[in-house]
Every structure is written in C-alpha cells, then in structure tokens.
Design a protein around this motif. Structure first.
Motif, PDB file in Angstrom:
ATOM      1  N   LEU A   8      -7.497  -4.956 -11.961  1.00  0.00           N
ATOM      2  CA  LEU A   8      -7.256  -4.204 -10.734  1.00  0.00           C
ATOM      3  C   LEU A   8      -8.016  -4.801  -9.547  1.00  0.00           C
ATOM      4  O   LEU A   8      -7.462  -4.946  -8.455  1.00  0.00           O
ATOM      5  CB  LEU A   8      -7.643  -2.738 -10.934  1.00  0.00           C
ATOM      6  N   VAL A   9      -9.250  -5.166  -9.761  1.00  0.00           N
ATOM      7  CA  VAL A   9     -10.051  -5.769  -8.689  1.00  0.00           C
ATOM      8  C   VAL A   9      -9.469  -7.116  -8.274  1.00  0.00           C
ATOM      9  O   VAL A   9      -9.359  -7.420  -7.085  1.00  0.00           O
ATOM     10  CB  VAL A   9     -11.532  -5.913  -9.124  1.00  0.00           C
ATOM     11  N   VAL A  10      -9.077  -7.933  -9.227  1.00  0.00           N
ATOM     12  CA  VAL A  10      -8.479  -9.237  -8.913  1.00  0.00           C
ATOM     13  C   VAL A  10      -7.177  -9.048  -8.139  1.00  0.00           C
ATOM     14  O   VAL A  10      -6.917  -9.749  -7.161  1.00  0.00           O
ATOM     15  CB  VAL A  10      -8.259 -10.060 -10.201  1.00  0.00           C
ATOM     16  N   ALA A  11      -6.351  -8.097  -8.536  1.00  0.00           N
ATOM     17  CA  ALA A  11      -5.093  -7.827  -7.826  1.00  0.00           C
ATOM     18  C   ALA A  11      -5.367  -7.380  -6.397  1.00  0.00           C
ATOM     19  O   ALA A  11      -4.675  -7.800  -5.462  1.00  0.00           O
ATOM     20  CB  ALA A  11      -4.285  -6.766  -8.569  1.00  0.00           C
ATOM     21  N   PHE A  12      -6.378  -6.558  -6.212  1.00  0.00           N
ATOM     22  CA  PHE A  12      -6.736  -6.111  -4.873  1.00  0.00           C
ATOM     23  C   PHE A  12      -7.214  -7.273  -3.998  1.00  0.00           C
ATOM     24  O   PHE A  12      -6.842  -7.377  -2.828  1.00  0.00           O
ATOM     25  CB  PHE A  12      -7.824  -5.028  -4.943  1.00  0.00           C
ATOM     26  N   VAL A  13      -8.017  -8.157  -4.557  1.00  0.00           N
ATOM     27  CA  VAL A  13      -8.511  -9.314  -3.807  1.00  0.00           C
ATOM     28  C   VAL A  13      -7.361 -10.231  -3.415  1.00  0.00           C
ATOM     29  O   VAL A  13      -7.291 -10.708  -2.277  1.00  0.00           O
ATOM     30  CB  VAL A  13      -9.584 -10.075  -4.628  1.00  0.00           C
ATOM     31  N   VAL A  14      -6.445 -10.480  -4.326  1.00  0.00           N
ATOM     32  CA  VAL A  14      -5.297 -11.343  -4.035  1.00  0.00           C
ATOM     33  C   VAL A  14      -4.425 -10.724  -2.938  1.00  0.00           C
ATOM     34  O   VAL A  14      -3.995 -11.404  -2.005  1.00  0.00           O
ATOM     35  CB  VAL A  14      -4.480 -11.619  -5.313  1.00  0.00           C
ATOM     36  N   ALA A  15      -4.180  -9.422  -3.014  1.00  0.00           N
ATOM     37  CA  ALA A  15      -3.392  -8.738  -1.984  1.00  0.00           C
ATOM     38  C   ALA A  15      -4.098  -8.789  -0.637  1.00  0.00           C
ATOM     39  O   ALA A  15      -3.467  -9.011   0.404  1.00  0.00           O
ATOM     40  CB  ALA A  15      -3.129  -7.292  -2.394  1.00  0.00           C
ATOM     41  N   SER A  16      -5.402  -8.626  -0.622  1.00  0.00           N
ATOM     42  CA  SER A  16      -6.174  -8.683   0.621  1.00  0.00           C
ATOM     43  C   SER A  16      -6.104 -10.069   1.254  1.00  0.00           C
ATOM     44  O   SER A  16      -5.979 -10.199   2.476  1.00  0.00           O
ATOM     45  CB  SER A  16      -7.630  -8.318   0.372  1.00  0.00           C
ATOM     46  N   VAL A  75       3.819  -5.459   6.633  1.00  0.00           N
ATOM     47  CA  VAL A  75       3.570  -6.355   5.506  1.00  0.00           C
ATOM     48  C   VAL A  75       3.387  -5.517   4.253  1.00  0.00           C
ATOM     49  O   VAL A  75       2.652  -4.540   4.250  1.00  0.00           O
ATOM     50  CB  VAL A  75       2.302  -7.211   5.755  1.00  0.00           C
ATOM     51  N   ARG A  76       4.066  -5.900   3.207  1.00  0.00           N
ATOM     52  CA  ARG A  76       3.963  -5.183   1.934  1.00  0.00           C
ATOM     53  C   ARG A  76       2.711  -5.638   1.197  1.00  0.00           C
ATOM     54  O   ARG A  76       2.444  -6.831   1.081  1.00  0.00           O
ATOM     55  CB  ARG A  76       5.197  -5.482   1.088  1.00  0.00           C
ATOM     56  N   VAL A  77       1.946  -4.687   0.694  1.00  0.00           N
ATOM     57  CA  VAL A  77       0.707  -4.969  -0.028  1.00  0.00           C
ATOM     58  C   VAL A  77       0.869  -4.524  -1.472  1.00  0.00           C
ATOM     59  O   VAL A  77       0.376  -3.472  -1.877  1.00  0.00           O
ATOM     60  CB  VAL A  77      -0.499  -4.241   0.615  1.00  0.00           C
ATOM     61  N   GLY A  78       1.591  -5.304  -2.225  1.00  0.00           N
ATOM     62  CA  GLY A  78       1.794  -5.013  -3.635  1.00  0.00           C
ATOM     63  C   GLY A  78       2.264  -3.591  -3.868  1.00  0.00           C
ATOM     64  O   GLY A  78       3.084  -3.064  -3.122  1.00  0.00           O
ATOM     65  N   PRO A  79       1.732  -2.935  -4.885  1.00  0.00           N
ATOM     66  CA  PRO A  79       2.157  -1.566  -5.194  1.00  0.00           C
ATOM     67  C   PRO A  79       1.533  -0.520  -4.271  1.00  0.00           C
ATOM     68  O   PRO A  79       1.906   0.642  -4.304  1.00  0.00           O
ATOM     69  CB  PRO A  79       1.672  -1.370  -6.630  1.00  0.00           C
ATOM     70  N   VAL A  80       0.603  -0.917  -3.429  1.00  0.00           N
ATOM     71  CA  VAL A  80      -0.093   0.021  -2.548  1.00  0.00           C
ATOM     72  C   VAL A  80       0.828   0.563  -1.463  1.00  0.00           C
ATOM     73  O   VAL A  80       0.767   1.728  -1.106  1.00  0.00           O
ATOM     74  CB  VAL A  80      -1.335  -0.649  -1.914  1.00  0.00           C
ATOM     75  N   GLY A  81       1.678  -0.280  -0.925  1.00  0.00           N
ATOM     76  CA  GLY A  81       2.577   0.133   0.151  1.00  0.00           C
ATOM     77  C   GLY A  81       2.614  -0.901   1.253  1.00  0.00           C
ATOM     78  O   GLY A  81       2.396  -2.080   1.019  1.00  0.00           O
ATOM     79  N   GLU A  82       2.875  -0.437   2.466  1.00  0.00           N
ATOM     80  CA  GLU A  82       2.971  -1.336   3.613  1.00  0.00           C
ATOM     81  C   GLU A  82       1.812  -1.127   4.566  1.00  0.00           C
ATOM     82  O   GLU A  82       1.294  -0.022   4.702  1.00  0.00           O
ATOM     83  CB  GLU A  82       4.281  -1.121   4.357  1.00  0.00           C
ATOM     84  N   VAL A  83       1.456  -2.220   5.232  1.00  0.00           N
ATOM     85  CA  VAL A  83       0.419  -2.205   6.250  1.00  0.00           C
ATOM     86  C   VAL A  83       1.049  -2.733   7.531  1.00  0.00           C
ATOM     87  O   VAL A  83       1.827  -3.685   7.493  1.00  0.00           O
ATOM     88  CB  VAL A  83      -0.770  -3.106   5.841  1.00  0.00           C
ATOM     89  N   THR A  84       0.725  -2.115   8.659  1.00  0.00           N
ATOM     90  CA  THR A  84       1.218  -2.599   9.947  1.00  0.00           C
ATOM     91  C   THR A  84       0.160  -3.501  10.561  1.00  0.00           C
ATOM     92  O   THR A  84      -0.966  -3.078  10.812  1.00  0.00           O
ATOM     93  CB  THR A  84       1.513  -1.425  10.899  1.00  0.00           C
ATOM     94  N   LEU A  85       0.536  -4.753  10.786  1.00  0.00           N
ATOM     95  CA  LEU A  85      -0.349  -5.702  11.441  1.00  0.00           C
ATOM     96  C   LEU A  85       0.042  -5.810  12.905  1.00  0.00           C
ATOM     97  O   LEU A  85       1.225  -5.815  13.231  1.00  0.00           O
ATOM     98  CB  LEU A  85      -0.244  -7.077  10.784  1.00  0.00           C
ATOM     99  N   THR A  86      -0.932  -5.910  13.774  1.00  0.00           N
ATOM    100  CA  THR A  86      -0.671  -6.095  15.199  1.00  0.00           C
ATOM    101  C   THR A  86      -1.545  -7.220  15.722  1.00  0.00           C
ATOM    102  O   THR A  86      -2.633  -7.478  15.205  1.00  0.00           O
ATOM    103  CB  THR A  86      -0.962  -4.820  16.012  1.00  0.00           C
ATOM    104  N   SER A  87      -1.044  -7.884  16.751  1.00  0.00           N
ATOM    105  CA  SER A  87      -1.810  -8.939  17.394  1.00  0.00           C
ATOM    106  C   SER A  87      -1.429  -8.977  18.870  1.00  0.00           C
ATOM    107  O   SER A  87      -0.270  -8.760  19.224  1.00  0.00           O
ATOM    108  CB  SER A  87      -1.521 -10.294  16.737  1.00  0.00           C
ATOM    109  N   ARG A  88      -2.399  -9.272  19.717  1.00  0.00           N
ATOM    110  CA  ARG A  88      -2.179  -9.354  21.158  1.00  0.00           C
ATOM    111  C   ARG A  88      -2.786 -10.654  21.654  1.00  0.00           C
ATOM    112  O   ARG A  88      -3.895 -11.028  21.279  1.00  0.00           O
ATOM    113  CB  ARG A  88      -2.827  -8.185  21.861  1.00  0.00           C
TER     114      ARG A  88
END
Length: 96
Positions: A8-16, A75-88
């Motif tokens: 679980l920790v490895v999967a989280f690190v890879v997704a991050s 952006v989809r983050v594995g089984p966790v769901g989606e994250v909205t990324l923004t940049s300006r």
C-alpha cells in the motif's frame, strides 16, 4: 500483516510521483502557452496544449503589459480517485 501495508505504501508513493510529474508538465505547458499568447501567436496555442497537457482547460487574463494563463486538468490517482491540478503562468507583452 506487514506485506499488505508495504504494498500500500509503495502504491501510494508511485501514485504521488505520477501526480507530481503531471503537475510539472502542466506548469511547463502554462509557461509556454503564456509566452505564445503574449507574443500574439494564439494560432499554435491549441496544438501546444494538446502536445504538452492533453485535456487541460485554459483561461487567460490580459492586462496592459502582462498576459496570464491558468491551466486546469483532472488527473486520476489510481484507486483513490481524481485530483485537480492547476497552474498559472504570466508573460510580459513587450509593449504590444
């Protein structure tokens, strides 16, 4: 008991790492698009966005001597769901 926790920790690190990579690409795309827009090259903005940040939504604000571009992308983050990324990013218009 330990092995599932390690997996679980490895999967989280890879997704991050994947999300971080996408965030950097979005920031790069925002900078390029802001410069293109500031110099009046709006015709190539769509192709640049599609190449550097496919699926990103763009909004811009134009001031007297500055053009700012905001990009937003889901952006989809594995089984966790989606994250909205923004940049300006902003670029000077060089007196246009």
């Amino acid at each position: 008991m330990t092995m599932p926790a390690v997996i679980l920790v490895v999967a989280f690190v890879v997704a991050s790492l994947g999300v971080t990579s996408q965030s950097v690409r979005l920031a790069d795309a925002a900078a390029v698009v802001a410069r293109q827009t500031a110099r009046g090259d709006r015709g190539s903005v769509g192709a640049t966005l599609e190449r550097l940040a496919p699926g990103a939504a763009m909004s811009e604000s134009v001031g007297a001597d500055l053009v700012c571009v905001d990009l937003r992308r889901e952006v989809r983050v594995g089984p966790v769901g989606e994250v909205t990324l923004t940049s300006r990013s902003c670029a000077p218009t060089a007196g246009r």
